[in-house]
Motif scaffolding. Structure first.
Motif, PDB file in Angstrom:
ATOM      1  N   ASP A 276       1.121   2.221   1.696  1.00 15.89           N
ATOM      2  CA  ASP A 276      -0.260   2.562   1.361  1.00 15.89           C
ATOM      3  C   ASP A 276      -1.089   2.439   2.639  1.00 15.89           C
ATOM      4  O   ASP A 276      -1.818   1.463   2.824  1.00 15.89           O
TER       5      ASP A 276
ATOM      6  N   GLN B  93      -3.016   5.702  -1.087  1.00 12.60           N
ATOM      7  CA  GLN B  93      -2.164   5.027  -2.067  1.00 12.60           C
ATOM      8  C   GLN B  93      -0.836   5.760  -2.277  1.00 12.60           C
ATOM      9  O   GLN B  93      -0.822   6.927  -2.658  1.00 12.60           O
TER      10      GLN B  93
ATOM     11  N   LYS C 265      -1.546  -1.336   3.406  1.00  9.19           N
ATOM     12  CA  LYS C 265      -2.149  -2.224   2.412  1.00  9.19           C
ATOM     13  C   LYS C 265      -1.065  -2.840   1.543  1.00  9.19           C
ATOM     14  O   LYS C 265      -0.213  -2.136   0.996  1.00  9.19           O
TER      15      LYS C 265
ATOM     16  N   THR D 237      -0.376  -5.853  -1.631  1.00 11.05           N
ATOM     17  CA  THR D 237      -1.073  -6.542  -2.709  1.00 11.05           C
ATOM     18  C   THR D 237      -0.921  -8.054  -2.641  1.00 11.05           C
ATOM     19  O   THR D 237      -1.895  -8.782  -2.745  1.00 11.05           O
TER      20      THR D 237
END
Length: 110
Positions: free
Chosen positions: A26, A44, A74, A76
């Motif tokens: 991402d 994404q 990115k 999580t």
């Protein structure tokens, strides 16, 4: 002190090294010029070939090329992964599209 506006059009990246093992990356980009900072949207699930087609404006002075672009992935549950970086010394005035570290940026009109 001459002032102007730098418009950076972040187009896409191609052939990035995938830093995620179980899912697609991402990616996003952090753009910095002196104390000014902008962040692209997160592409994404775009994996190794993200597209943004976003523009960013910076106020510039004295023809100083201090634009820094940092490519990130990115995550999580862990810290975002660093994918690559380039700085203003690799950019020039006028319209230019360059390929640096497997990703592309366009610099227009400063």
């Amino acid at each position: 002190m001459p002032r102007g506006t730098l418009e950076v059009i972040l187009v896409s990246a191609k052939g990035l090294h995938d830093s995620d093992f179980f899912k697609k990356m991402d990616p996003y980009v952090i753009l910095t010029y002196r104390a000014q900072e902008h962040r692209s949207s997160v592409a994404q699930g775009a994996g190794s070939n993200p597209s943004w087609n976003e523009s960013f404006l910076f106020t510039v002075s004295d023809n100083v090329s201090e634009l820094n672009l940092r490519l990130m992935d990115k995550d999580t549950f862990t810290k975002d992964d660093f994918l690559g970086e380039t700085n203003g010394s690799e950019l020039s005035k006028g319209e230019e599209e360059s390929k640096i570290g497997g990703w592309r940026e366009s610099v227009i009109d400063y």
